[in-house]
Design an enzyme around this catalytic site. Structure first.
Site, PDB file in Angstrom:
ATOM      1  N   THR A 197       0.804  -1.222   0.000  1.00  0.00           N
ATOM      2  CA  THR A 197       0.000   0.000   0.000  1.00  0.00           C
ATOM      3  C   THR A 197       0.836   1.272   0.000  1.00  0.00           C
ATOM      4  OG1 THR A 197      -1.372   1.343   1.492  1.00  0.00           O
ATOM      5  CG2 THR A 197      -0.184  -0.437   2.510  1.00  0.00           C
ATOM      6  N   GLU A 231       0.257   3.571   1.867  1.00  0.00           N
ATOM      7  CA  GLU A 231       0.391   3.973   3.278  1.00  0.00           C
ATOM      8  C   GLU A 231       1.809   3.723   3.788  1.00  0.00           C
ATOM      9  OE1 GLU A 231      -1.706   5.262   6.017  1.00  0.00           O
ATOM     10  OE2 GLU A 231      -2.556   6.118   4.209  1.00  0.00           O
ATOM     11  N   TYR A 264      -1.510   0.347  10.959  1.00  0.00           N
ATOM     12  CA  TYR A 264      -1.797  -0.322   9.681  1.00  0.00           C
ATOM     13  C   TYR A 264      -0.572  -0.246   8.768  1.00  0.00           C
ATOM     14  CZ  TYR A 264      -3.641  -0.814   4.904  1.00  0.00           C
ATOM     15  OH  TYR A 264      -3.835  -1.185   3.589  1.00  0.00           O
ATOM     16  N   LYS A 312       1.809  -3.321   7.468  1.00  0.00           N
ATOM     17  CA  LYS A 312       1.999  -3.575   6.028  1.00  0.00           C
ATOM     18  C   LYS A 312       3.483  -3.473   5.642  1.00  0.00           C
ATOM     19  CE  LYS A 312      -2.207  -4.211   4.111  1.00  0.00           C
ATOM     20  NZ  LYS A 312      -2.590  -5.201   3.112  1.00  0.00           N
TER      21      LYS A 312
HETATM   22  P1  NAP Z   1     -11.619  -4.392   2.157  1.00  0.00           P
HETATM   23  O1  NAP Z   1     -12.768  -4.060   1.261  1.00  0.00           O
HETATM   24  O2  NAP Z   1     -11.571  -3.856   3.532  1.00  0.00           O
HETATM   25  O3  NAP Z   1     -11.532  -5.998   2.216  1.00  0.00           O
HETATM   26  C1  NAP Z   1     -10.719  -6.653   3.151  1.00  0.00           C
HETATM   27  C2  NAP Z   1     -10.965  -8.151   3.031  1.00  0.00           C
HETATM   28  O4  NAP Z   1     -10.146  -8.828   3.979  1.00  0.00           O
HETATM   29  C3  NAP Z   1     -12.416  -8.573   3.334  1.00  0.00           C
HETATM   30  O5  NAP Z   1     -12.750  -9.633   2.478  1.00  0.00           O
HETATM   31  C4  NAP Z   1     -12.311  -9.077   4.768  1.00  0.00           C
HETATM   32  O6  NAP Z   1     -13.295 -10.011   5.111  1.00  0.00           O
HETATM   33  C5  NAP Z   1     -10.950  -9.748   4.701  1.00  0.00           C
HETATM   34  N1  NAP Z   1     -10.341 -10.018   6.009  1.00  0.00           N
HETATM   35  C6  NAP Z   1     -10.143  -9.141   7.018  1.00  0.00           C
HETATM   36  N2  NAP Z   1      -9.539  -9.756   8.052  1.00  0.00           N
HETATM   37  C7  NAP Z   1      -9.371 -11.052   7.677  1.00  0.00           C
HETATM   38  C8  NAP Z   1      -8.817 -12.194   8.311  1.00  0.00           C
HETATM   39  N3  NAP Z   1      -8.323 -12.140   9.553  1.00  0.00           N
HETATM   40  N4  NAP Z   1      -8.788 -13.375   7.637  1.00  0.00           N
HETATM   41  C9  NAP Z   1      -9.313 -13.450   6.382  1.00  0.00           C
HETATM   42  N5  NAP Z   1      -9.868 -12.408   5.745  1.00  0.00           N
HETATM   43  C10 NAP Z   1      -9.884 -11.219   6.381  1.00  0.00           C
HETATM   44  O7  NAP Z   1     -10.232  -3.984   1.455  1.00  0.00           O
HETATM   45  P2  NAP Z   1      -9.942  -3.641  -0.084  1.00  0.00           P
HETATM   46  O8  NAP Z   1     -10.137  -2.193  -0.278  1.00  0.00           O
HETATM   47  O9  NAP Z   1     -10.602  -4.629  -0.942  1.00  0.00           O
HETATM   48  O10 NAP Z   1      -8.360  -3.866  -0.103  1.00  0.00           O
HETATM   49  C11 NAP Z   1      -7.800  -5.148  -0.369  1.00  0.00           C
HETATM   50  C12 NAP Z   1      -6.383  -5.195   0.153  1.00  0.00           C
HETATM   51  O11 NAP Z   1      -5.606  -4.187  -0.471  1.00  0.00           O
HETATM   52  C13 NAP Z   1      -6.240  -4.965   1.643  1.00  0.00           C
HETATM   53  O12 NAP Z   1      -5.162  -5.761   2.092  1.00  0.00           O
HETATM   54  C14 NAP Z   1      -5.862  -3.495   1.751  1.00  0.00           C
HETATM   55  O13 NAP Z   1      -5.127  -3.268   2.933  1.00  0.00           O
HETATM   56  C15 NAP Z   1      -5.018  -3.331   0.511  1.00  0.00           C
HETATM   57  N6  NAP Z   1      -4.997  -2.008  -0.116  1.00  0.00           N
HETATM   58  C16 NAP Z   1      -6.156  -1.393  -0.440  1.00  0.00           C
HETATM   59  C17 NAP Z   1      -6.118  -0.175  -1.098  1.00  0.00           C
HETATM   60  C18 NAP Z   1      -7.385   0.547  -1.488  1.00  0.00           C
HETATM   61  O14 NAP Z   1      -7.308   1.739  -1.808  1.00  0.00           O
HETATM   62  N7  NAP Z   1      -8.518  -0.128  -1.523  1.00  0.00           N
HETATM   63  C19 NAP Z   1      -4.877   0.417  -1.415  1.00  0.00           C
HETATM   64  C20 NAP Z   1      -3.720  -0.272  -1.082  1.00  0.00           C
HETATM   65  C21 NAP Z   1      -3.786  -1.491  -0.451  1.00  0.00           C
HETATM   66  P3  NAP Z   1     -14.768  -9.557   5.671  1.00  0.00           P
HETATM   67  O15 NAP Z   1     -15.564  -9.197   4.447  1.00  0.00           O
HETATM   68  O16 NAP Z   1     -15.245 -10.759   6.366  1.00  0.00           O
HETATM   69  O17 NAP Z   1     -14.532  -8.372   6.563  1.00  0.00           O
HETATM   70  N1  GDD Z   2     -12.252   7.306   6.534  1.00  0.00           N
HETATM   71  C1  GDD Z   2     -12.372   8.631   6.631  1.00  0.00           C
HETATM   72  N2  GDD Z   2     -13.528   9.158   7.153  1.00  0.00           N
HETATM   73  N3  GDD Z   2     -11.348   9.418   6.226  1.00  0.00           N
HETATM   74  C2  GDD Z   2     -11.522  10.760   6.301  1.00  0.00           C
HETATM   75  C3  GDD Z   2     -12.677  11.345   6.795  1.00  0.00           C
HETATM   76  C4  GDD Z   2     -13.732  10.505   7.258  1.00  0.00           C
HETATM   77  O1  GDD Z   2     -14.773  10.942   7.713  1.00  0.00           O
HETATM   78  N4  GDD Z   2     -12.542  12.688   6.711  1.00  0.00           N
HETATM   79  C5  GDD Z   2     -11.353  12.943   6.188  1.00  0.00           C
HETATM   80  N5  GDD Z   2     -10.703  11.776   5.949  1.00  0.00           N
HETATM   81  C6  GDD Z   2      -9.350  11.643   5.392  1.00  0.00           C
HETATM   82  C7  GDD Z   2      -8.428  10.730   6.190  1.00  0.00           C
HETATM   83  O2  GDD Z   2      -7.888  11.421   7.320  1.00  0.00           O
HETATM   84  C8  GDD Z   2      -7.388  10.395   5.117  1.00  0.00           C
HETATM   85  O3  GDD Z   2      -6.418  11.409   5.077  1.00  0.00           O
HETATM   86  C9  GDD Z   2      -8.188  10.419   3.818  1.00  0.00           C
HETATM   87  O4  GDD Z   2      -9.442  11.036   4.119  1.00  0.00           O
HETATM   88  C10 GDD Z   2      -8.453   9.043   3.214  1.00  0.00           C
HETATM   89  O5  GDD Z   2      -8.983   8.209   4.229  1.00  0.00           O
HETATM   90  P1  GDD Z   2      -9.602   6.765   3.873  1.00  0.00           P
HETATM   91  O6  GDD Z   2     -10.607   6.874   2.812  1.00  0.00           O
HETATM   92  O7  GDD Z   2      -9.998   6.134   5.173  1.00  0.00           O
HETATM   93  O8  GDD Z   2      -8.368   6.004   3.213  1.00  0.00           O
HETATM   94  P2  GDD Z   2      -6.824   5.884   3.615  1.00  0.00           P
HETATM   95  O9  GDD Z   2      -6.055   6.661   2.598  1.00  0.00           O
HETATM   96  O10 GDD Z   2      -6.597   6.204   5.032  1.00  0.00           O
HETATM   97  O11 GDD Z   2      -6.566   4.322   3.447  1.00  0.00           O
HETATM   98  C11 GDD Z   2      -7.029   3.637   2.284  1.00  0.00           C
HETATM   99  O12 GDD Z   2      -6.035   3.689   1.275  1.00  0.00           O
HETATM  100  C12 GDD Z   2      -4.803   3.037   1.600  1.00  0.00           C
HETATM  101  C13 GDD Z   2      -3.856   3.242   0.404  1.00  0.00           C
HETATM  102  O13 GDD Z   2      -3.214   4.470   0.515  1.00  0.00           O
HETATM  103  C14 GDD Z   2      -7.341   2.198   2.696  1.00  0.00           C
HETATM  104  O14 GDD Z   2      -7.951   1.545   1.615  1.00  0.00           O
HETATM  105  C15 GDD Z   2      -6.068   1.441   3.051  1.00  0.00           C
HETATM  106  O15 GDD Z   2      -6.392   0.062   3.249  1.00  0.00           O
HETATM  107  C16 GDD Z   2      -5.085   1.576   1.877  1.00  0.00           C
HETATM  108  O16 GDD Z   2      -3.878   0.903   2.164  1.00  0.00           O
END
Ligand code: NAP
Ligand code: GDD
Length: 371
Positions: A134, A136, A158, A162
């Site tokens: 990520t 992050e 987190y 990671k």
């Molecule tokens: P998400 O919607 O939060 O999905 C997370 C998945 O992990 C869900 O299927 C959840 O199951 C499962 N999970 C959580 N804890 C688990 C455990 N202990 N054992 C098995 N499964 C578990 O996340 P996403 O946005 O699809 O992201 C997928 C991956 O990419 C994550 O690793 C995230 O950290 C990473 N990532 C995401 C982004 C982004 O912008 N979306 C960016 C960079 C990296 P449940 O449905 O049962 O909760």
């Molecule tokens: N969630 C959330 N809720 N974030 C907020 C809010 C709120 O009400 N208001 C402002 N923010 C700001 C957070 O402080 C952060 O700076 C930004 O919005 C994005 O927050 P999120 O959407 O929660 O995503 P993230 O960037 O912290 O994390 C996501 O992206 C990562 C990749 O950079 C997640 O998907 C992580 O799993 C992933 O690794």
């Protein structure tokens, strides 16, 4: 006849897991997914696949499991013998990781190690492994834009968990010659995004507000900048990472960055609402400056459902409840390596992404009203 490839996806019920499953099924993979036992349904994003009789238990299989359960992982790998493993499972919410840091580390850091170890234990030397790394990891960024060579400085439990996962991938690649790759993905969003991440929180609430079902949204830091792309394209990128000739690490990003404030303004604009901001920090409010429902096609055909949106009403408030103890202020990635070696490039532009999400949420809310 050529044998279908077998993929195992952890986190299959999440946003990315659901898109990746669709992509792999289209590419003729047999897809196995690990789901967690839950007291209420957690398969909403994959129900359309689960309910397809041509897929379930033929090309698409679900298994109960958890990446904190070593023996379960060993058994599953032994049984499934996957060609490719995509480790998407994570406690993926950054703010929540401050409240449950130990659990976050168990899942996001050690979970990755458990699967890598299970690959070794079961002797699956040819299995390729994708790790959901990520942006992050960059946290307090040391360079702009961020590339595969930028130093890491995570800013949350987190991010730190990671970081362990990132390095254990590199270590197993070097120590045991396992094909293991990190996809360093910047934020990617979609209508399937979890409702507590900021983009989806905004589009969902804005749709409810315009339909008179909700008064306002309460947000945290409006000035954080993120590089937001469209999730299905990033899931295609995951697959490409595993088709590369060797295990390696790749950034996937759009190369453009926007603030949470811009995302909010654009969401409302697409509903015909111009916002103006008044006050500072926690006292800041987003107020309706003007409203023209004719700007949105879905609203034009559902005029009877529009709520009482008037100039001067307050639709955004700020609360420190959503602030993070340490924030990641600016993310913007450089995906040149992925473009050069994998032919991958983000296509969907910011405005289009906001449009896709608000449109989906508006239609969903209208459908719920009809029921
Ligand atoms: P998400 O919607 O939060 O999905 C997370 C998945 O992990 C869900 O299927 C959840 O199951 C499962 N999970 C959580 N804890 C688990 C455990 N202990 N054992 C098995 N499964 C578990 O996340 P996403 O946005 O699809 O992201 C997928 C991956 O990419 C994550 O690793 C995230 O950290 C990473 N990532 C995401 C982004 C982004 O912008 N979306 C960016 C960079 C990296 P449940 O449905 O049962 O909760
Ligand atoms: N969630 C959330 N809720 N974030 C907020 C809010 C709120 O009400 N208001 C402002 N923010 C700001 C957070 O402080 C952060 O700076 C930004 O919005 C994005 O927050 P999120 O959407 O929660 O995503 P993230 O960037 O912290 O994390 C996501 O992206 C990562 C990749 O950079 C997640 O998907 C992580 O799993 C992933 O690794």
């Amino acid at each position: 006849m050529k044998k279908n490839k077998i993929a195992l996806i952890t986190g299959i019920t999440g946003q990315d897991g659901s898109y990746l499953t669709e992509i792999l099924l289209k590419k003729n993979y047999i897809v196995h997914g690990i789901i967690r036992r839950s007291s209420s349904f957690n398969t909403g994003r994959i129900d359309h696949l689960y309910n397809d009789r041509n897929l379930l238990n033929k090309k698409f299989f679900l298994h109960y499991g958890d990446i904190v359960d070593t023996s379960n992982l060993n058994r599953l790998l032994e049984k499934i013998q996957p060609d490719e493993i995509y480790n998407l499972a994570a406690q993926s919410h950054v703010l929540v990781s401050f409240q449950i840091p130990d659990y976050t580390a168990q899942v996001d850091a050690l979970g990755t190690l458990r699967i890598l170890d299970a690959i070794r234990e079961t002797g699956l030397h040819k299995t390729k492994f994708y790790q959901a790394s990520t942006s992050e990891l960059y946290g307090k960024v040391q360079e702009v834009p961020q590339t595969e060579k930028t130093s890491f400085y995570p800013r949350s439990p987190y991010g730190v968990a990671k970081l362990y996962a990132y390095w254990i991938i590199v270590n197993f690649r070097e120590a045991y010659n396992i094909f293991a790759s990190n996809g360093i993905l910047f934020n990617h969003e979609s209508p399937r995004r979890g409702e507590t991440f900021v983009t989806r929180k905004i589009t969902r609430a804005a749709a409810q507000i315009v339909l008179g079902k909700q008064e306002k949204i309460i947000l945290g830091n409006l000035d954080a900048k993120r590089d937001w792309g469209y999730a299905p394209e990033y899931c295609e990128g995951m697959w490409r990472i595993l088709q590369h000739k060797q295990g390696d690490d790749f950034v996937l990003a759009t190369g453009k960055t926007h603030t949470v404030r811009e995302f909010t303004e654009l969401t409302f604009k697409q509903l015909g609402i111009e916002l103006e901001w008044k006050g500072k920090a926690e006292k800041e409010k987003g107020i309706v400056k003007s409203f023209n429902p004719e700007m949105n096609n879905v609203l034009i055909s559902n005029k009877n459902l529009i709520g009482k949106i008037k100039k001067g009403i307050r639709v955004i408030e700020v609360s420190p409840v959503y602030y993070r103890p340490t924030e990641v202020d600016l993310l913007v990635g450089d995906a040149s390596k992925a473009q050069k070696l994998l032919g991958w490039k983000a296509k969907t532009k910011f405005k289009e992404l906001v449009g896709i999400m608000i449109d989906a949420d508006l239609r969903k809310q209208i459908k719920n009203t009809d029921n």
